[in-house]
Scaffold this motif. Structure first.
Motif, PDB file in Angstrom:
ATOM      1  N   ILE A 228       0.840  -1.200   0.000  1.00  0.00           N
ATOM      2  CA  ILE A 228       0.000   0.000   0.000  1.00  0.00           C
ATOM      3  C   ILE A 228       0.879   1.255   0.000  1.00  0.00           C
ATOM      4  O   ILE A 228       1.836   1.353   0.776  1.00  0.00           O
ATOM      5  N   ILE A 229       0.549   2.177  -0.890  1.00  0.00           N
ATOM      6  CA  ILE A 229       1.128   3.521  -0.862  1.00  0.00           C
ATOM      7  C   ILE A 229      -0.039   4.470  -0.645  1.00  0.00           C
ATOM      8  O   ILE A 229      -0.932   4.561  -1.489  1.00  0.00           O
ATOM      9  N   ALA A 230      -0.056   5.139   0.500  1.00  0.00           N
ATOM     10  CA  ALA A 230      -1.227   5.935   0.891  1.00  0.00           C
ATOM     11  C   ALA A 230      -0.838   7.384   1.170  1.00  0.00           C
ATOM     12  O   ALA A 230       0.163   7.651   1.833  1.00  0.00           O
ATOM     13  N   HIS A 231      -1.652   8.274   0.690  1.00  0.00           N
ATOM     14  CA  HIS A 231      -1.394   9.710   0.869  1.00  0.00           C
ATOM     15  C   HIS A 231      -2.332  10.304   1.914  1.00  0.00           C
ATOM     16  O   HIS A 231      -3.499   9.948   1.991  1.00  0.00           O
ATOM     17  N   SER A 232      -1.780  11.196   2.733  1.00  0.00           N
ATOM     18  CA  SER A 232      -2.553  11.992   3.688  1.00  0.00           C
ATOM     19  C   SER A 232      -3.383  11.093   4.614  1.00  0.00           C
ATOM     20  O   SER A 232      -2.887  10.120   5.152  1.00  0.00           O
ATOM     21  N   LYS A 233      -4.671  11.400   4.770  1.00  0.00           N
ATOM     22  CA  LYS A 233      -5.526  10.615   5.664  1.00  0.00           C
ATOM     23  C   LYS A 233      -5.597   9.150   5.229  1.00  0.00           C
ATOM     24  O   LYS A 233      -5.849   8.255   6.051  1.00  0.00           O
ATOM     25  N   GLY A 234      -5.347   8.891   3.973  1.00  0.00           N
ATOM     26  CA  GLY A 234      -5.345   7.512   3.489  1.00  0.00           C
ATOM     27  C   GLY A 234      -4.378   6.630   4.249  1.00  0.00           C
ATOM     28  O   GLY A 234      -4.588   5.420   4.373  1.00  0.00           O
ATOM     29  N   GLY A 235      -3.302   7.233   4.781  1.00  0.00           N
ATOM     30  CA  GLY A 235      -2.361   6.467   5.585  1.00  0.00           C
ATOM     31  C   GLY A 235      -2.956   6.009   6.899  1.00  0.00           C
ATOM     32  O   GLY A 235      -2.705   4.886   7.360  1.00  0.00           O
ATOM     33  N   LEU A 236      -3.771   6.871   7.510  1.00  0.00           N
ATOM     34  CA  LEU A 236      -4.452   6.507   8.759  1.00  0.00           C
ATOM     35  C   LEU A 236      -5.523   5.457   8.491  1.00  0.00           C
ATOM     36  O   LEU A 236      -5.692   4.512   9.274  1.00  0.00           O
ATOM     37  N   ASP A 237      -6.246   5.627   7.400  1.00  0.00           N
ATOM     38  CA  ASP A 237      -7.258   4.639   7.013  1.00  0.00           C
ATOM     39  C   ASP A 237      -6.612   3.258   6.833  1.00  0.00           C
ATOM     40  O   ASP A 237      -7.148   2.238   7.279  1.00  0.00           O
ATOM     41  N   SER A 238      -5.437   3.260   6.177  1.00  0.00           N
ATOM     42  CA  SER A 238      -4.734   2.002   5.905  1.00  0.00           C
ATOM     43  C   SER A 238      -4.227   1.370   7.198  1.00  0.00           C
ATOM     44  O   SER A 238      -4.319   0.141   7.376  1.00  0.00           O
ATOM     45  N   ARG A 239      -3.689   2.188   8.104  1.00  0.00           N
ATOM     46  CA  ARG A 239      -3.203   1.651   9.375  1.00  0.00           C
ATOM     47  C   ARG A 239      -4.346   0.994  10.167  1.00  0.00           C
ATOM     48  O   ARG A 239      -4.170  -0.072  10.761  1.00  0.00           O
ATOM     49  N   TYR A 240      -5.507   1.619  10.164  1.00  0.00           N
ATOM     50  CA  TYR A 240      -6.661   1.062  10.883  1.00  0.00           C
ATOM     51  C   TYR A 240      -7.081  -0.273  10.256  1.00  0.00           C
ATOM     52  O   TYR A 240      -7.341  -1.253  10.969  1.00  0.00           O
ATOM     53  N   ALA A 241      -7.128  -0.304   8.923  1.00  0.00           N
ATOM     54  CA  ALA A 241      -7.535  -1.534   8.237  1.00  0.00           C
ATOM     55  C   ALA A 241      -6.556  -2.673   8.528  1.00  0.00           C
ATOM     56  O   ALA A 241      -6.951  -3.826   8.728  1.00  0.00           O
ATOM     57  N   ILE A 242      -5.265  -2.340   8.574  1.00  0.00           N
ATOM     58  CA  ILE A 242      -4.233  -3.353   8.824  1.00  0.00           C
ATOM     59  C   ILE A 242      -4.343  -3.918  10.237  1.00  0.00           C
ATOM     60  O   ILE A 242      -4.360  -5.138  10.439  1.00  0.00           O
TER      61      ILE A 242
END
Length: 442
Positions: A252-266
């Protein structure tokens, strides 16, 4: 040397046909010579050089426009002097032939200039809005217009050389597929945007990665939701990719809030079994103090009014149930502090991050120039929204920088504005980023 020869030939051809037209109109050459001269002039203006077709239409048009502007500058003084001096000596300044010659030279220069400047304005990205506006303002101001034009020529010439080097580099490494990672790549957008086919959130980056062998997918979560709701959508997308590709995991390469969304999903939704690596780009891991201040000081009625307008607008472009306030509230510093306590990193996932900052607010794009001042007052050096310290997360942290006055903004890191910088090739940076994941076995 090739550039010099090409420009010399173009100058001789366009200058020559203009002089031939002048001589024909003055009777010094047969009048029938005028027709071939006009034909050659038109053909050369349509296609100034018969090379570079492999560069693509946009790049070739920009390169040709740059050549035409250079020829315009080279011919401006010699042709003007020739028209005035030779015409005045031979025919007198008040003769009809003198004014015919002056008109031919004036129209020739005018056509060359506008042909070049239109191509450059449409196709060049590095000149940005600043020099386009200055070009329009200074167009009729003597000396200033020449100075601005020289600057535009230099910038577009640099961009042309950069793009030519990119094409050559990609051809040389085409078979290497340096971005062909073991696992597919999922690009996750940030808040207030959607993954749109016609206006890619990641600018020209996906095409560059794909050209070098990457297998890409997009998060496609809605534009504004709470972290948990966005993470739910991402988890569904991850499972969909795993099922579709048969891959064991994804990067995953995530920008801005997308990084927080990805961390939660993980961590919270069990996606760590499907995620090999997470690279966050300018993600506010520690939140935004200025965002918290704004939400705490703004009247609730005003916040709700803004939220209603935003939610209504994005429902028109595909969001089912956008939540403006939910998304913004999750970016508060106090909320992110608790988030980091509740959402620890998974030992099964490799985490790394990217950050950047704006150098001078006034030179950056609106509204990041305005928010940069607020974020700077409360948080420190930032990209217009996120500070460098807030962006840092994981085992490896990369800081993108540029000597350009505007630095590297929250939009620049994803090539949102399609604007290159002389000392930062953002597309090549992502090629290197993905290549490093490949080298790590991801």
């Amino acid at each position: 040397m090739k550039n010099f020869l090409r420009l010399s030939v173009l100058t001789l051809v366009l200058g020559g046909v203009t002089i031939v037209s002048c001589l024909s109109s003055a009777g010094a050459m047969p009048l029938w010579c005028l027709a071939p001269a006009i034909v050659v002039f038109v053909i050369v203006n349509i296609c100034p050089t018969f090379s570079g077709f492999d560069m693509g239409l946009k790049l070739k048009s920009m390169a040709d426009g740059n050549d035409l502007l250079s020829v315009f500058l080279i011919l401006l003084i010699p042709e003007t002097v020739y028209g005035i001096v030779s015409g005045a000596i031979q025919f007198g300044m008040f003769s009809e032939i003198f004014w015919y010659q002056a008109l031919i030279i004036f129209l020739s220069e005018l056509i060359i200039f506008w042909n070049g400047i239109i191509r450059v304005y449409i196709c060049a990205s590095m000149i940005g809005g600043k020099w386009r506006i200055l070009g329009l303002i200074c167009g009729m101001i003597p000396i200033a217009n020449i100075i601005v034009l020289c600057r535009i020529i230099n910038i577009t010439n640099a961009e042309t050389n950069m793009e030519k080097a990119r094409i050559k580099r990609n051809k040389e490494r085409k078979d290497l597929k340096v971005c062909r990672t073991k696992y597919p790549i999922l690009l996750v957008h940030g808040v207030f945007f959607r993954d749109l086919e016609k206006f890619n959130y990641w600018g020209r980056i996906p095409a560059e990665l794909t050209n070098n062998g990457a297998e890409l997918y997009y998060g496609e979560q809605e534009s504004a939701l709470s972290i948990k709701e966005s993470a739910d959508q991402l988890a569904q997308k991850i499972e969909e990719i795993i099922k579709k590709t048969g891959a064991e995991k994804i990067n995953i390469i995530a920008h801005s809030k997308g990084g927080l969304d990805s961390r939660y999903a993980i961590t919270k939704l069990g996606m760590d079994k499907y995620v090999a690596s997470l690279t966050t780009v300018n993600t506010p891991h520690r939140g935004c103090v200025f965002a918290e201040w704004l939400l705490d000081t703004m009247p609730v009625s005003f916040q709700e009014q803004v939220a209603r307008k935003y939610n209504g607008a994005f429902m028109l472009v595909g969001d089912k149930k956008p939540d403006f306030l939910g998304a913004v509230s999750d970016l508060k510093a106090s909320v992110c502090t608790k988030f980091n306590e509740d959402v620890p990193d998974s030992p099964n996932v490799y985490y790394q991050s990217v950050g950047s900052k704006i150098n001078k607010a006034l030179t950056s794009v609106f509204p990041l120039n305005f928010s940069h001042l607020l974020a700077g007052r409360f948080d420190g050096p930032n990209d217009g929204l996120v500070t460098i310290t807030s962006a840092q997360w994981g085992e490896n942290f990369i800081v993108l920088s540029s000597k350009a006055p505007d630095g590297v903004s929250h939009a620049d890191v994803i090539d949102l504005m399609r604007h290159d910088k002389p000392d930062l090739d953002i597309r090549e940076f992502y090629v290197g980023l993905v290549s490093s994941l490949r080298e790590k076995g991801f």
